[in-house]
Scaffold this motif. Structure first.
Motif, PDB file in Angstrom:
ATOM      1  N   LEU A 125     -15.563  14.031 -20.833  1.00  0.00           N
ATOM      2  CA  LEU A 125     -16.145  14.483 -22.086  1.00  0.00           C
ATOM      3  C   LEU A 125     -15.542  15.815 -22.522  1.00  0.00           C
ATOM      4  O   LEU A 125     -15.518  16.145 -23.692  1.00  0.00           O
ATOM      5  CB  LEU A 125     -17.663  14.618 -21.955  1.00  0.00           C
ATOM      6  CG  LEU A 125     -18.442  15.000 -23.210  1.00  0.00           C
ATOM      7  CD1 LEU A 125     -18.237  13.965 -24.326  1.00  0.00           C
ATOM      8  CD2 LEU A 125     -19.929  15.163 -22.907  1.00  0.00           C
ATOM      9  N   ALA A 128     -16.653  18.869 -21.849  1.00  0.00           N
ATOM     10  CA  ALA A 128     -17.724  19.748 -22.328  1.00  0.00           C
ATOM     11  C   ALA A 128     -18.401  20.355 -21.097  1.00  0.00           C
ATOM     12  O   ALA A 128     -19.323  19.761 -20.541  1.00  0.00           O
ATOM     13  CB  ALA A 128     -18.722  18.973 -23.174  1.00  0.00           C
ATOM     14  N   GLU A 144     -20.550  22.469 -20.686  1.00  0.00           N
ATOM     15  CA  GLU A 144     -21.985  22.711 -20.812  1.00  0.00           C
ATOM     16  C   GLU A 144     -22.810  21.473 -20.452  1.00  0.00           C
ATOM     17  O   GLU A 144     -24.018  21.578 -20.227  1.00  0.00           O
ATOM     18  CB  GLU A 144     -22.324  23.167 -22.233  1.00  0.00           C
ATOM     19  CG  GLU A 144     -21.980  22.178 -23.324  1.00  0.00           C
ATOM     20  CD  GLU A 144     -20.583  22.349 -23.894  1.00  0.00           C
ATOM     21  OE1 GLU A 144     -20.426  22.185 -25.119  1.00  0.00           O
ATOM     22  OE2 GLU A 144     -19.649  22.639 -23.118  1.00  0.00           O
ATOM     23  N   ALA A 145     -22.166  20.311 -20.408  1.00  0.00           N
ATOM     24  CA  ALA A 145     -22.866  19.078 -20.019  1.00  0.00           C
ATOM     25  C   ALA A 145     -22.791  18.935 -18.509  1.00  0.00           C
ATOM     26  O   ALA A 145     -21.740  18.635 -17.950  1.00  0.00           O
ATOM     27  CB  ALA A 145     -22.228  17.880 -20.707  1.00  0.00           C
ATOM     28  N   LYS A 164     -18.517  14.299 -28.939  1.00  0.00           N
ATOM     29  CA  LYS A 164     -18.927  15.664 -29.295  1.00  0.00           C
ATOM     30  C   LYS A 164     -18.821  15.878 -30.808  1.00  0.00           C
ATOM     31  O   LYS A 164     -19.688  16.500 -31.424  1.00  0.00           O
ATOM     32  CB  LYS A 164     -18.065  16.693 -28.562  1.00  0.00           C
ATOM     33  CG  LYS A 164     -18.053  16.570 -27.056  1.00  0.00           C
ATOM     34  CD  LYS A 164     -17.361  17.747 -26.401  1.00  0.00           C
ATOM     35  CE  LYS A 164     -15.916  17.887 -26.821  1.00  0.00           C
ATOM     36  NZ  LYS A 164     -15.065  16.774 -26.307  1.00  0.00           N
ATOM     37  N   LYS A 193     -24.384  11.503 -19.183  1.00  0.00           N
ATOM     38  CA  LYS A 193     -23.686  12.756 -19.481  1.00  0.00           C
ATOM     39  C   LYS A 193     -23.922  13.181 -20.928  1.00  0.00           C
ATOM     40  O   LYS A 193     -24.077  14.370 -21.222  1.00  0.00           O
ATOM     41  CB  LYS A 193     -22.192  12.608 -19.223  1.00  0.00           C
ATOM     42  CG  LYS A 193     -21.460  13.949 -19.221  1.00  0.00           C
ATOM     43  CD  LYS A 193     -20.128  13.849 -18.533  1.00  0.00           C
ATOM     44  CE  LYS A 193     -19.532  15.223 -18.302  1.00  0.00           C
ATOM     45  NZ  LYS A 193     -18.259  15.151 -17.554  1.00  0.00           N
ATOM     46  N   ALA A 194     -23.976  12.210 -21.842  1.00  0.00           N
ATOM     47  CA  ALA A 194     -24.251  12.522 -23.238  1.00  0.00           C
ATOM     48  C   ALA A 194     -25.629  13.149 -23.403  1.00  0.00           C
ATOM     49  O   ALA A 194     -25.826  14.045 -24.226  1.00  0.00           O
ATOM     50  CB  ALA A 194     -24.140  11.264 -24.093  1.00  0.00           C
ATOM     51  N   SER A 251     -27.167  15.029 -21.245  1.00  0.00           N
ATOM     52  CA  SER A 251     -27.062  16.416 -20.803  1.00  0.00           C
ATOM     53  C   SER A 251     -26.415  17.277 -21.878  1.00  0.00           C
ATOM     54  O   SER A 251     -26.824  18.426 -22.118  1.00  0.00           O
ATOM     55  CB  SER A 251     -26.245  16.490 -19.505  1.00  0.00           C
ATOM     56  OG  SER A 251     -26.143  17.814 -19.036  1.00  0.00           O
ATOM     57  N   TYR A 252     -25.414  16.700 -22.560  1.00  0.00           N
ATOM     58  CA  TYR A 252     -24.739  17.438 -23.628  1.00  0.00           C
ATOM     59  C   TYR A 252     -25.702  17.743 -24.773  1.00  0.00           C
ATOM     60  O   TYR A 252     -25.732  18.869 -25.287  1.00  0.00           O
ATOM     61  CB  TYR A 252     -23.541  16.635 -24.129  1.00  0.00           C
ATOM     62  CG  TYR A 252     -22.787  17.298 -25.242  1.00  0.00           C
ATOM     63  CD1 TYR A 252     -21.965  18.391 -24.992  1.00  0.00           C
ATOM     64  CD2 TYR A 252     -22.908  16.855 -26.560  1.00  0.00           C
ATOM     65  CE1 TYR A 252     -21.266  19.021 -26.015  1.00  0.00           C
ATOM     66  CE2 TYR A 252     -22.217  17.476 -27.590  1.00  0.00           C
ATOM     67  CZ  TYR A 252     -21.404  18.557 -27.306  1.00  0.00           C
ATOM     68  OH  TYR A 252     -20.723  19.189 -28.326  1.00  0.00           O
ATOM     69  N   SER A 298     -28.012  20.521 -24.003  1.00  0.00           N
ATOM     70  CA  SER A 298     -27.345  21.829 -24.071  1.00  0.00           C
ATOM     71  C   SER A 298     -27.195  22.311 -25.507  1.00  0.00           C
ATOM     72  O   SER A 298     -26.998  23.508 -25.753  1.00  0.00           O
ATOM     73  CB  SER A 298     -25.967  21.768 -23.404  1.00  0.00           C
ATOM     74  OG  SER A 298     -25.030  21.061 -24.208  1.00  0.00           O
ATOM     75  N   LYS A 299     -27.287  21.380 -26.469  1.00  0.00           N
ATOM     76  CA  LYS A 299     -27.156  21.729 -27.884  1.00  0.00           C
ATOM     77  C   LYS A 299     -28.507  21.919 -28.570  1.00  0.00           C
ATOM     78  O   LYS A 299     -28.564  22.065 -29.797  1.00  0.00           O
ATOM     79  CB  LYS A 299     -26.355  20.650 -28.616  1.00  0.00           C
ATOM     80  CG  LYS A 299     -24.916  20.521 -28.130  1.00  0.00           C
ATOM     81  CD  LYS A 299     -24.154  21.837 -28.269  1.00  0.00           C
ATOM     82  CE  LYS A 299     -22.756  21.747 -27.742  1.00  0.00           C
ATOM     83  NZ  LYS A 299     -22.031  23.051 -27.832  1.00  0.00           N
TER      84      LYS A 299
END
Length: 326
Positions: free
Chosen positions: A96, A98, A100-101, A156, A183-184, A186-187, A190-191
């Motif tokens: 990904l 990212a 932050e994920a 993203k 994983k998405a 978690s992303y 984080s947003k």
């Protein structure tokens, strides 16, 4: 055995040769990916060898308890489907890009397949398919948004342009086996998204668990193996692959004038280089087919019937074993 688990593995470089030695010493073949964020991959071997590997990963001295609770799916093949054993080191087990994920630290709420329908039918829930466009084209859940991505890294951008944490208070996501949407999720957390849900075990677990008459999944689910797609009960689907561009093909695609078996399809109709290589490959396959009696007449029908029955038996054995491991 297919396995994935987001876990803290900062020592993955040290684990790589030990895991490779363990697998090779038992005749196991396939690919396993190790990264600081966990493990992902599919391998094959004898039942005894695979059981030993499952025990080693879940409670062995090298991994300790870090992989306990991994998402594992068993299936049965009539012959070894892999040529060699590979244990690869990568920055991520699903790419990904990212940082932050981090599902090992924060992840959305898991939703069991039997509870999924109730969630996605709510008007206050935004449903998002995290898979790529060619996968979505074969089948998806009713009312699901299609990000139209070519690769997971583009997800993203979709979040940035189409989702808003101030507006979309509840987001539910799904993918083939669970790893991408985990994983998405978690992303998204984080947003700043408040409530994020994802389908535990992915579409495959849903199709295996939920009766067809109750299903909200329309079409077939693309899988990354020789089956190409599966339907309810994980029965092999109707889709095939274009041998030139590897795009999955529906019956409508195969009826298109641009489709030539083994050579071209509507998705690569303008790529002459791919068509030339595919045409030569198809020619060799046809020559080989003519040399085999099992490809002709009644023998072909009998061979197809035997193969279908063997596939059905393997699928049933897989379902029984997965039920026993859950």
């Amino acid at each position: 055995m297919a396995i994935y688990k987001f876990a803290d593995l900062p020592d993955c470089a040290e684990l790589q040769p030990r895991l490779a030695k363990f697998c090779c010493g038992r005749g196991i073949k396939g690919t396993l990916i190790l990264a600081p964020e966990g493990i992902n991959g599919t391998v094959a071997g004898t039942e005894q060898a695979i059981d030993a590997l499952a025990d080693y990963l879940s409670a062995g001295p090298d991994f300790g308890s870090r992989l306990v609770g991994a998402e594992i799916k068993f299936s049965i093949a009539s012959a070894m489907p892999f040529l060699r054993m590979k244990v690869r080191l990568k920055p991520e087990i699903v790419t990904l890009r990212a940082p932050e994920a981090n599902p090992a630290k924060a992840v959305g709420t898991y939703v069991e397949p039997e509870d999924w329908n109730g969630l996605i039918e709510r008007n206050d829930v935004v449903l998002v398919d995290t898979r790529n466009d060619y996968e979505v084209g074969l089948g998806t859940f009713q009312r699901a948004l299609d990000p139209a991505t070519k690769s997971f890294t583009e997800f993203k951008d979709y979040v940035e342009t189409h989702l808003d944490p101030a507006r979309d208070k509840k987001v539910a996501m799904f993918c083939t086996g669970g790893i991408r949407c985990e994983k998405a999720s978690s992303y998204l957390l984080s947003k700043g998204f408040e409530e994020v849900f994802h389908l535990k075990g992915g579409i495959l677990k849903y199709l295996e668990t939920v009766p067809q008459e109750q299903s909200r999944f329309a079409g077939e689910c693309f899988v990354f193996d020789e089956r190409v797609s599966v339907g309810h009960g994980l029965v092999e689907g109707d889709a095939t692959l274009c041998r030139a561009c590897r795009h999955p093909l529906t019956s409508a695609d195969r009826a298109d004038p641009a489709y030539v078996e083994g050579v071209s399809c509507p998705h690569c109709s303008g790529d002459s280089a791919k068509h030339q290589a595919a045409a030569e490959r198809q020619k060799q396959m046809e020559l080989a087919s003519k040399r085999g009696a099992a490809h002709m007449g009644d023998d072909a029908a009998a061979a197809a019937a035997r193969a279908k029955e063997q596939k059905r038996q393997r699928a049933e054995a897989s379902r029984q074993r997965n039920a026993g491991s859950s």
